[in-house]
Design an enzyme around this catalytic site. Structure first.
Site, PDB file in Angstrom:
ATOM      1  N   GLU A   1      50.087  33.047  38.753  1.00  0.00           N
ATOM      2  CA  GLU A   1      49.853  34.374  39.312  1.00  0.00           C
ATOM      3  C   GLU A   1      49.373  34.181  40.753  1.00  0.00           C
ATOM      4  OE1 GLU A   1      47.850  38.610  37.981  1.00  0.00           O
ATOM      5  OE2 GLU A   1      46.569  36.878  38.362  1.00  0.00           O
TER       6      GLU A   1
ATOM      7  N   GLU B   1      39.501  40.440  32.154  1.00  0.00           N
ATOM      8  CA  GLU B   1      39.657  39.446  33.207  1.00  0.00           C
ATOM      9  C   GLU B   1      38.566  39.568  34.270  1.00  0.00           C
ATOM     10  OE1 GLU B   1      43.012  38.046  36.511  1.00  0.00           O
ATOM     11  OE2 GLU B   1      43.139  40.035  35.594  1.00  0.00           O
TER      12      GLU B   1
END
Length: 247
Positions: A243, A149
């Site tokens: 998120e 990520e």
């Protein structure tokens, strides 16, 4: 999910960031009561090598809630102290291996197939690449993937763009993929429209929050609806996870 943010892709919620004041073992049930059918979680244990009873309790909390755990982070070190992964840290191979073994076991028991793996701050050392390569091989052998990520607002983190993540994933092989957090990419100055058009089919997972502020979709100025609507046409058919900070 804000009214103005729509997509035909399936949604999940990240219980670690959305429900920080709820005990870890109560988060899956709370998310289910709030209407979610799928969740993801950061590393849910205090150490890289939790005992069997801790793992059993976490697994039971998900199964008892009747909800799907689609993704989970591996142990990232002391996040409060600024650590963002231990793959690059000498002397922490045992912790990395313990975390991976626990994650894969949880994956086998719950059907979870994606495990976000922070690589650590500083240059992307050969040590980190070697550990990630081994993790990728073990994940692929188990029918699962580790995710890489790009992060924002982390000094000296070596993966900040789609090209960074995808380039490393290609080196590591089919057991690795990119987690495209559209918030982090946008904050880092990425042309998200171009990244989706060029690489959307290679994204393994997508997360969203709005900017500024990392709030819920619709609280900032990012064109999340446009990006989410573009993903299927670019070849992405996976999940979209919320998120963002609680609101």
């Amino acid at each position: 999910m804000a009214e103005q943010t729509r997509t035909d892709l399936p949604w999940a919620v990240n219980t670690s960031i959305l429900l920080p004041d709820v005990p870890v073992l109560d988060r899956a049930g709370r998310a289910r009561r709030d209407g979610s059918t799928a969740i993801e979680s950061w590393w849910p244990f205090a150490s890289a090598g939790p005992g069997d009873a801790e793992v059993d309790a976490f697994v039971a909390s998900v199964t008892d809630a009747g909800i799907e755990l689609i993704a989970m982070n591996l142990f990232g070190g002391d996040l409060a102290a600024g650590e963002r992964g231990i793959a690059a840290v000498p002397g922490r191979r045992a912790e990395f291996d313990d975390s991976l073994a626990v994650a894969l076991e949880i994956g086998r028991r719950l059907g979870t197939r994606m495990f976000n793996t922070l690589v650590g701050t500083g240059p992307l050392r050969d040590l980190a690449v070697d550990r990630l390569a081994e993790a990728s091989r073990r994940a692929a052998a188990d029918g699962r993937r580790i995710l890489l990520e790009p992060l924002s607002a982390v000094d000296d983190y070596p993966i900040t763009s789609a090209e960074d993540a995808l380039g490393l994933a290609r080196v590591l092989g089919p057991g690795a993929g990119m987690l495209a957090d559209l918030y982090h990419l946008a904050v880092n100055g990425e042309d998200v429209d171009a990244a989706i058009a060029a690489h959307g089919a290679e994204f393994a997972h997508v997360q969203v929050a709005d900017a500024p502020g990392r709030g819920a979709p619709g609280t900032g100025s990012l064109p999340l609806s446009r990006w989410l609507e573009a993903l299927p046409g670019a070849g992405y058919g996976g999940w979209v996870a919320l998120e963002h900070l609680p609101s």
